[in-house]
Design an enzyme around this catalytic site. Structure first.
Site, PDB file in Angstrom:
ATOM      1  N   ASP A 191       0.858  -1.175   0.000  1.00  0.00           N
ATOM      2  CA  ASP A 191       0.000   0.000   0.000  1.00  0.00           C
ATOM      3  C   ASP A 191       0.897   1.230   0.000  1.00  0.00           C
ATOM      4  OD1 ASP A 191      -1.821   2.087   0.576  1.00  0.00           O
ATOM      5  OD2 ASP A 191      -3.085   0.775   1.777  1.00  0.00           O
ATOM      6  N   HIS A 215       0.221   1.302   7.666  1.00  0.00           N
ATOM      7  CA  HIS A 215       0.501   2.671   7.225  1.00  0.00           C
ATOM      8  C   HIS A 215       1.535   3.344   8.119  1.00  0.00           C
ATOM      9  CE1 HIS A 215      -3.693   2.789   5.092  1.00  0.00           C
ATOM     10  NE2 HIS A 215      -2.852   1.886   4.579  1.00  0.00           N
ATOM     11  N   CYS A 269      -2.971  11.299   4.760  1.00  0.00           N
ATOM     12  CA  CYS A 269      -3.678  10.295   3.953  1.00  0.00           C
ATOM     13  C   CYS A 269      -4.527  10.926   2.853  1.00  0.00           C
ATOM     14  CB  CYS A 269      -4.599   9.456   4.847  1.00  0.00           C
ATOM     15  SG  CYS A 269      -3.745   8.515   6.105  1.00  0.00           S
TER      16      CYS A 269
END
Length: 243
Positions: A75, A124, A228
């Site tokens: 990701d 993340h 984000c």
């Protein structure tokens, strides 16, 4: 986005398999104006990729991951870049095979450094490790062992984040309390951050930064904050190395 190259990431969530189509018109626009456009190998996302008996690691146990090395997946939110250097955390959405694929794809122009996370459910990097300016990096004291950071950071000022201020009224969010680190640097001084985090605002001022407090907690239930929700695709200046 790395330099002038768009890279479609092979994310391990089945619910996000077609996510890039929402941005296809932008990809085509950037491509028409000269951008490179790459799609990492599309993952099959078969059951073999996942540990259906996954349980988060308990204290003093090795970190476990819900995904294995069945195929490369990663990701973009597990990476952060400083000029020619990228930092990444292996997590529940990024495996070692994914990191290896990107390292080979980027070649010698960029160097990828792995950041060890002690988070029992890692996902993340922007609530764990955040470069603020050349020579200064912000770390989460619960997830990062400063002594185990990559050696290239030895000459940098490692700023330890204060404990997040509690926020009430937020329900249904997948984010941890350390969403307080999820900030957006406009330049080497100015930083956009959530206005509820008064301890962080004070610390940043003491470190010589200029916080710009904004309301953004309503975004948190969607799974993130300022870092984000943004992607800078147009930049001024030249590619540099800070190490």
């Amino acid at each position: 986005m790395i330099g002038n190259e768009i890279i479609e990431t092979p994310m391990p969530w089945r619910s996000r398999y077609f996510e890039m189509f929402a941005y296809r018109s932008l990809f085509k626009e950037y491509f028409a104006f000269g951008a490179k456009w790459t799609a990492a190998p599309k993952p099959q996302l078969l059951n073999e990729l996942y540990d259906y008996n996954f349980q988060p690691a308990q204290k003093d146990q090795p970190i476990r991951y819900v995904i294995n090395e069945f195929e490369p997946v990663f990701d973009a939110a597990d990476f952060v870049r400083c000029g020619k250097d990228l930092f990444v955390t292996k997590s529940n959405v990024t495996n070692a095979s994914g990191i290896k694929w990107l390292r080979r794809h980027l070649g010698e122009t960029y160097t990828i450094h792995e950041i060890e996370s002690k988070c029992p459910t890692p996902m993340h990097i922007n609530s764990t490790f955040l470069p603020l300016a050349p020579g200064k990096v912000l770390v989460n004291p619960e997830y990062i062992d400063v002594e185990r950071l990559p050696s290239i950071l030895k000459s940098w000022d490692v700023l330890v984040a204060p404990q997040p201020d509690p926020v009430s009224g937020i329900t249904g969010a997948m984010c941890s309390k350390w969403i307080s680190l999820n900030m957006l640097m406009l330049d080497e001084k100015r930083v956009i951050m959530d206005k509820t985090q008064e301890s962080m605002i004070k610390s940043l001022k003491n470190w010589g930064f200029e916080p710009i407090p904004c309301s953004f907690m309503d975004f948190v239930p969607f799974g993130g904050s300022f870092h984000c929700a943004t992607l800078d695709v147009r930049r001024r200046g030249e590619l540099q190395s800070y190490f």
